[in-house]
Design a protein around this motif. Structure first.
Motif, PDB file in Angstrom:
ATOM      1  N   GLN A  90       0.848  -1.451  -0.052  1.00 30.28           N
ATOM      2  CA  GLN A  90      -0.028   0.126  -0.024  1.00 30.28           C
ATOM      3  C   GLN A  90       0.878   1.372   0.063  1.00 30.28           C
ATOM      4  O   GLN A  90       0.676   2.027  -0.785  1.00 30.28           O
ATOM      5  CB  GLN A  90      -0.880  -0.342   1.310  1.00 30.28           C
ATOM      6  N   GLU A  91       1.860   1.211   0.688  1.00 29.74           N
ATOM      7  CA  GLU A  91       2.780   2.307   1.129  1.00 29.74           C
ATOM      8  C   GLU A  91       3.783   1.890  -0.009  1.00 29.74           C
ATOM      9  O   GLU A  91       4.543   0.962  -0.040  1.00 29.74           O
ATOM     10  CB  GLU A  91       3.342   2.762   2.316  1.00 29.74           C
ATOM     11  N   PHE A  92       4.312   2.965  -0.805  1.00 29.02           N
ATOM     12  CA  PHE A  92       5.582   2.681  -1.797  1.00 29.02           C
ATOM     13  C   PHE A  92       6.675   2.281  -1.119  1.00 29.02           C
ATOM     14  O   PHE A  92       7.225   2.760  -0.023  1.00 29.02           O
ATOM     15  CB  PHE A  92       5.891   3.938  -2.723  1.00 29.02           C
ATOM     16  N   ASN A  93       7.489   1.366  -1.706  1.00 25.74           N
ATOM     17  CA  ASN A  93       8.790   0.961  -1.223  1.00 25.74           C
ATOM     18  C   ASN A  93       9.695   0.977  -2.538  1.00 25.74           C
ATOM     19  O   ASN A  93      10.394  -0.187  -2.698  1.00 25.74           O
ATOM     20  CB  ASN A  93       8.457  -0.575  -0.849  1.00 25.74           C
ATOM     21  N   GLN A 152       4.865   6.173 -10.171  1.00 27.06           N
ATOM     22  CA  GLN A 152       5.530   5.187  -8.907  1.00 27.06           C
ATOM     23  C   GLN A 152       4.570   3.694  -8.792  1.00 27.06           C
ATOM     24  O   GLN A 152       5.308   2.996  -8.691  1.00 27.06           O
ATOM     25  CB  GLN A 152       5.499   5.875  -7.758  1.00 27.06           C
ATOM     26  N   GLN A 153       3.203   3.779  -8.773  1.00 27.16           N
ATOM     27  CA  GLN A 153       2.778   2.861  -8.683  1.00 27.16           C
ATOM     28  C   GLN A 153       2.603   1.796  -9.750  1.00 27.16           C
ATOM     29  O   GLN A 153       2.777   0.772  -9.479  1.00 27.16           O
ATOM     30  CB  GLN A 153       0.764   3.331  -8.491  1.00 27.16           C
ATOM     31  N   MET A 154       2.644   2.415 -10.921  1.00 34.50           N
ATOM     32  CA  MET A 154       3.007   1.399 -12.022  1.00 34.50           C
ATOM     33  C   MET A 154       4.392   0.570 -11.803  1.00 34.50           C
ATOM     34  O   MET A 154       4.500  -0.442 -12.294  1.00 34.50           O
ATOM     35  CB  MET A 154       2.712   2.066 -13.420  1.00 34.50           C
ATOM     36  N   VAL A 155       5.439   1.278 -11.477  1.00 31.76           N
ATOM     37  CA  VAL A 155       6.610   0.888 -11.330  1.00 31.76           C
ATOM     38  C   VAL A 155       6.559  -0.274 -10.188  1.00 31.76           C
ATOM     39  O   VAL A 155       6.885  -1.494 -10.316  1.00 31.76           O
ATOM     40  CB  VAL A 155       7.812   1.933 -10.848  1.00 31.76           C
ATOM     41  N   MET A 170      -1.762  -7.265  -4.061  1.00 32.68           N
ATOM     42  CA  MET A 170      -2.017  -6.038  -4.464  1.00 32.68           C
ATOM     43  C   MET A 170      -2.810  -5.218  -3.315  1.00 32.68           C
ATOM     44  O   MET A 170      -3.915  -5.383  -3.334  1.00 32.68           O
ATOM     45  CB  MET A 170      -2.792  -5.857  -6.052  1.00 32.68           C
ATOM     46  N   ASP A 171      -2.046  -4.472  -2.655  1.00 35.82           N
ATOM     47  CA  ASP A 171      -2.646  -3.603  -1.654  1.00 35.82           C
ATOM     48  C   ASP A 171      -3.140  -2.426  -2.047  1.00 35.82           C
ATOM     49  O   ASP A 171      -2.104  -1.386  -2.191  1.00 35.82           O
ATOM     50  CB  ASP A 171      -1.922  -3.540  -0.319  1.00 35.82           C
ATOM     51  N   GLU A 172      -4.286  -2.092  -2.500  1.00 33.64           N
ATOM     52  CA  GLU A 172      -4.767  -0.581  -3.003  1.00 33.64           C
ATOM     53  C   GLU A 172      -3.789  -0.386  -4.209  1.00 33.64           C
ATOM     54  O   GLU A 172      -3.448   0.980  -4.180  1.00 33.64           O
ATOM     55  CB  GLU A 172      -4.723   0.249  -1.943  1.00 33.64           C
ATOM     56  N   PRO A 173      -3.723  -1.131  -5.180  1.00 31.82           N
ATOM     57  CA  PRO A 173      -3.103  -0.790  -6.349  1.00 31.82           C
ATOM     58  C   PRO A 173      -3.753   0.343  -6.925  1.00 31.82           C
ATOM     59  O   PRO A 173      -2.781   1.151  -7.868  1.00 31.82           O
ATOM     60  CB  PRO A 173      -2.854  -1.794  -7.290  1.00 31.82           C
ATOM     61  N   THR A 174      -4.704   0.680  -7.057  1.00 29.74           N
ATOM     62  CA  THR A 174      -5.418   1.450  -7.993  1.00 29.74           C
ATOM     63  C   THR A 174      -5.809   2.780  -7.026  1.00 29.74           C
ATOM     64  O   THR A 174      -6.416   4.086  -7.795  1.00 29.74           O
ATOM     65  CB  THR A 174      -7.009   0.952  -8.422  1.00 29.74           C
ATOM     66  N   LEU A 401      -0.244   3.804  12.086  1.00 29.01           N
ATOM     67  CA  LEU A 401      -1.655   3.757  11.658  1.00 29.01           C
ATOM     68  C   LEU A 401      -1.818   3.117  10.430  1.00 29.01           C
ATOM     69  O   LEU A 401      -0.816   2.938   9.699  1.00 29.01           O
ATOM     70  CB  LEU A 401      -2.253   5.350  11.601  1.00 29.01           C
ATOM     71  N   SER A 402      -3.013   2.601  10.189  1.00 25.15           N
ATOM     72  CA  SER A 402      -3.308   2.023   8.753  1.00 25.15           C
ATOM     73  C   SER A 402      -3.320   2.952   7.748  1.00 25.15           C
ATOM     74  O   SER A 402      -3.590   4.237   8.204  1.00 25.15           O
ATOM     75  CB  SER A 402      -4.818   1.387   8.900  1.00 25.15           C
ATOM     76  N   GLY A 403      -3.220   2.792   6.534  1.00 26.48           N
ATOM     77  CA  GLY A 403      -3.177   3.577   5.450  1.00 26.48           C
ATOM     78  C   GLY A 403      -4.324   4.753   5.461  1.00 26.48           C
ATOM     79  O   GLY A 403      -4.098   5.842   5.353  1.00 26.48           O
ATOM     80  N   GLY A 404      -5.308   4.335   5.537  1.00 26.95           N
ATOM     81  CA  GLY A 404      -6.527   5.092   5.540  1.00 26.95           C
ATOM     82  C   GLY A 404      -6.588   6.150   6.623  1.00 26.95           C
ATOM     83  O   GLY A 404      -7.103   7.006   6.764  1.00 26.95           O
ATOM     84  N   ASN A 405      -6.257   5.567   7.839  1.00 22.93           N
ATOM     85  CA  ASN A 405      -6.131   6.415   9.126  1.00 22.93           C
ATOM     86  C   ASN A 405      -5.275   7.442   8.851  1.00 22.93           C
ATOM     87  O   ASN A 405      -5.255   8.596   9.470  1.00 22.93           O
ATOM     88  CB  ASN A 405      -6.164   5.689  10.294  1.00 22.93           C
TER      89      ASN A 405
END
Ligand SMILES: Nc1ncnc2c1ncn2[C@@H]1O[C@H](COP(=O)(O)OP(=O)(O)OP(=O)(O)O)[C@@H](O)[C@H]1O
Ligand SMILES: [Mg+2]
Lengths: 502, 315
Positions: A90-93, A152-155, A170-174, A401-405
């Motif tokens: 979900q968070e970029f790495n 970045q997401q596509m990468v 895929m954790d929230e790829p879109t 925190l989780s991504g949405g939070n």
């Protein structure tokens, strides 16, 4: 038995606890070969945690895990990779200083002529092949730092696909992609599915799950609610499983009055990025801004906010002409900018929820430079509960925190500042249906209270449902403007695709 | 649950505190003289210089920077102070000159880093050489010695039984604690170090903050110069060699992260004390200074390893 061949992954009784939080409480998940298995749940329900356990990035406290009938411990990401699990987090790495190609093959670089050397040509051509397969035009030699979020997401996607995986997560790829890239991603997913790869797919966009998903597993507060076949489920039913009650997904009705002009932009130009952008924004108005990836929407907001220099153009705020030199200056003029990349630009991850919410308004909470901790905590606590931020305490580091939070915390920062002109770049990125409805209400309330809001979003329904007027950008130019009444998805998309349609 | 959380968030400084206590325990078993009041006061006094410099270094490190020039700034500020005293300046004015020179050097660092966009490592590496050269030039390479009674009292005098320098150090720490924990500036320091871009986009005056941070760091090196010159009754242009490394070590042992965004002055004080206790103990035991070097290195690494191990347990 046939069943054992079909089931690729079976997780049973998974438990994970953090200080003050139970992230997962005995969750089961089984995933079959060639299916797209959706994980659904509110922010903080435990989806990412479950996936991180599968990826070997987080250790489970209890539970078993089998891949193709074999039990695995999976205590390191490398082990998970060898077991055939590939993850898009979900968070970029990505490593910002390396090129796209280097990131895609990080840790698995093709060997060069001598050991220890890398075959650069092969690296680039392989990366190019994968990116081409995804249908994106990104130069594999460009440095990741210079890319936008969607790129970045596509990468990230390319990186996950560059290994031959049996299970792709895929954790929230879109959440950072626009319609067109989502379409491409779905094509790739369908191809993978045909090859028998199992896909675990997390998204807060319910439409997507009906388009692409086969089965869905719903989590709530770390507990398993159930697994369903998507073709036999309804949207309302899934929401009820997820939230535990019924929820109206309607956009709140449009507020009444649009007041006087507060922001006027004429001929805003930043060479190679923005080309002669002109528009006005009024008190109490919600102005939607949409377009494809790379159209220059974020760049427009950044330039307005003084984060990037401009080459030409004039700006008026509340009637007087200004030259906005820095974000600090913009904030003094009453602007607020909710950035799209929360991790990089929105949050100080090591600081607490309170500290982040109050960061842009420290003047309000200090006298003579000394902080008034009580006021600060009271305001942060008010906003955190208004936005329903799920956190064990306000002193928790946002990192945990989780991504949405986390996204809600960024929102809280600008509500706390109570800026007059709000630039919202993908404000609902990664937040759940319930929270989305709340944010929509909030945007309505803000505009009713006389704030002027420019909202950038890749989700057309969101733009259509919220905006009084809609601007469409294409390749750095404004390619169209619609009133709320005359806008249709088709018209906007045609406009977004470029000037040729005009 | 709350208790556990509280323990976890406070355990870090306590972790290093435990190292300090354990170290003191071992040394006092080996040599009983260690645990006497005069010796402990002596340790505190020996720690003052490093501890004061390390406060500034902590600010710098929290902001994700580094300052290699503090040792040279100390030497330069020391000789300016000494020459001012010899020129017959009144004591407060001379002290102000010393601290002022340190602050000015620090501000230049800050300007180079913000306006000049130089990496802190480079900017302060340059200043390290410039300030050292200036100190040598100003004195022709010779020490400046011999001052009045009242100036010498600063480092050698006592308030009741407590050395005046130790009182000064405690005041500096109290002030720094207040600034970091309770003021807007302190919050900015953490935000800038934790995520500079997010801080900038939230309206934090990042540039001004950094200039202030390096300015304070230089000023504190100047203050340390006052204490050192008073103690030795002499200002040496070659004083303060490798003091920057001691200060970095104290901050890092105390839990500051060179990645920025993390650190506390209390941790740094404990870190400086650990180094002071170790030196004192080894001296009492008659360990050669060569072996001491090795010991100190080992303790620095061990302390930071322990700290990291502790952090990883939380995964
Ligand atoms: N490292 C951590 N330390 C403490 N708590 C954590 C940590 N990681 C996750 N949590 C907590 O565990 C819970 C589940 O988080 P998780 O990230 O799995 O949620 P999610 O379902 O992916 O939510 P979202 O839709 O917002 O991404 C949250 O309450 C979160 O605060
Ligand atoms: Mg998540």
């Amino acid at each position: 038995m046939d069943h054992s061949v079909q089931t690729v992954l079976s997780m049973k009784g998974i438990v994970k606890r953090y200080p003050g939080v139970v992230a997962l409480e005995g969750v089961d998940l089984d995933v079959r070969r060639g299916e797209v298995h959706v994980l659904l749940g509110e922010n903080g329900a435990g989806k990412s945690t479950l996936v991180k356990i599968l990826a070997g990035a987080v250790r489970r406290d209890a539970g078993t895990l089998e891949i193709e009938g074999r039990a695995y411990e999976l205590s390191t990401p490398r082990e998970a990779q060898t077991a055939g699990v590939s993850v898009i987090y979900q968070e970029f790495n990505l490593v910002p200083g390396l090129t796209v190609a280097e990131n895609i093959f990080l840790g698995r670089e093709p060997r060069g002529f001598l050991p220890g050397f890398i075959d650069q040509a092969l690296l680039v051509s392989e990366a190019e092949r994968i990116l081409h397969g995804l249908g994106v035009v990104i130069d594999p030699r460009s440095v990741v730092r210079s890319l936008g979020v969607a790129e970045q997401q596509m990468v990230e996607v390319a990186k996950a696909l560059s290994v031959d995986a049996r299970i792709v997560v895929m954790d929230e790829p879109t959440s950072a992609l626009t319609e067109r890239e989502i379409g491409r991603l779905f094509m790739v997913i369908r191809r993978l599915r045909e090859r028998g790869v199992a896909i675990i797919y997390i998204s807060h966009r319910l439409d997507e799950l009906f388009q692409i998903g086969d089965r869905v597993t719903v989590l709530r507060d770390g507990r398993l609610i159930g697994t369903r076949v998507i073709a036999e489920s309804t949207r309302a039913g899934l929401i009820r499983m997820m939230v535990g009650r019924d929820l109206t997904e309607q956009f709140p009705p449009r507020g009444a009055t649009v007041g006087e002009e507060v922001l006027r932009v004429e001929g805003l130009t930043r060479r190679g990025v923005l080309d002669g952008i002109s528009f006005v924004l009024h008190r109490g108005e919600v102005l939607g801004l949409t377009g494809l990836m790379g159209a220059g929407r974020t760049e427009l907001a950044r330039a307005l906010f003084g984060a990037d220099p401009i080459d030409a153009g004039r700006v008026w705020v509340r009637g007087s002409e200004v030259v906005i030199r820095s974000p600090q200056h913009a904030i003094r003029l009453g602007l607020g900018f909710l950035t799209e990349d929360r991790k990089r630009q929105g949050l100080v991850l090591g600081c607490s929820v309170t500290e982040n919410i109050c960061l842009a308004s420290l003047d309000r909470f200090s006298r003579g430079g000394v902080m008034q901790a009580g006021n600060e905590r009271a305001e942060a606590s008010r906003l955190a509960s208004e936005l329903r931020v799920k956190t064990p305490s306000l002193g928790e580091r946002v990192l945990n925190l989780s991504g949405g939070n986390q996204q809600k915390v960024v929102l809280g920062k600008w509500l706390c500042r109570s800026a007059e002109i709000l630039l919202f770049d993908e404000p609902t990125r990664g937040i759940d249906v319930g929270a989305k409805a709340e944010v929509y209400q909030l945007i309505r309330r803000l505009s009713a209270a006389g704030k002027a809001i420019l909202i950038i979003s890749s989700e057309l329904p969101e733009i259509l449902g919220l905006s009084d007027r809609i601007l469409v950008m294409s390749r750095g130019r404004l390619s169209g403007m619609f009133g709320a009444a005359e806008a249709t998805p088709e018209a906007i998309l045609r406009c977004a695709l470029g000037a040729d349609a005009a | 649950m709350n208790l556990r959380r509280a323990i976890i968030s406070y355990a870090r400084p306590f972790g290093t505190l435990a190292v300090l206590v354990a170290l003191g325990g071992i040394i006092s078993v080996l040599t009983p003289y260690f645990l006497t009041v005069p010796n402990l006061l002596n340790v505190a006094q020996q720690t003052v210089i490093n501890a004061v410099i390390a406060v500034g270094m902590t600010l710098v490190i929290i902001s994700a920077g580094i300052d290699l020039s503090v040792g040279s700034i100390l030497a330069f500020a020391g000789v300016v102070l000494a020459q001012a005293l010899h020129a017959g300046w009144p004591l407060p004015l001379a002290i102000l000159a010393g601290v002022g020179v340190g602050t000015a050097c620090g501000l230049v660092n800050g300007l180079l880093i913000t306006m000049g966009r130089l990496p802190p490592f480079i900017a302060t590496l340059g200043m390290m050489s410039v300030a050292r050269g200036a100190a040598l030039l100003a004195t022709g390479g010779r020490p400046v010695s011999g001052f009045g009674e009242s100036f010498r009292w600063l480092a050698n005098g006592r308030l009741a039984t407590v050395p005046a320098a130790v009182v000064l150090m405690l005041l500096v720490y109290a002030a720094a604690y207040f600034v970091l924990r309770r003021t807007k500036f302190g919050r900015y320091v953490y935000a800038v170090g934790g995520n500079e871009e997010a801080a900038l986009l939230s309206g934090v005056p990042v540039g001004i903050c950094k200039i202030a941070i390096y300015g304070s760091c230089g000023g504190l090196a100047g203050l340390a110069a006052v204490v050192l010159t008073s103690r030795l009754n002499s200002a040496q242009p070659i004083a303060g060699l490798s003091y920057e490394l001691d200060a970095i070590a104290a901050a890092v042992i105390g839990g500051a992260s060179l990645m920025g965004g993390e650190g506390s002055v209390l941790g740094t004080l404990v870190g400086a004390l650990i180094m002071g206790v170790l030196r004192n103990g080894l001296n009492l035991l008659g360990v050669s200074s060569f072996v001491q070097q090795v010991f100190i290195g080992v303790v620095i690494i061990a302390a930071v390893l322990l700290d990291m191990l502790f952090k990883q347990r939380k995964r």
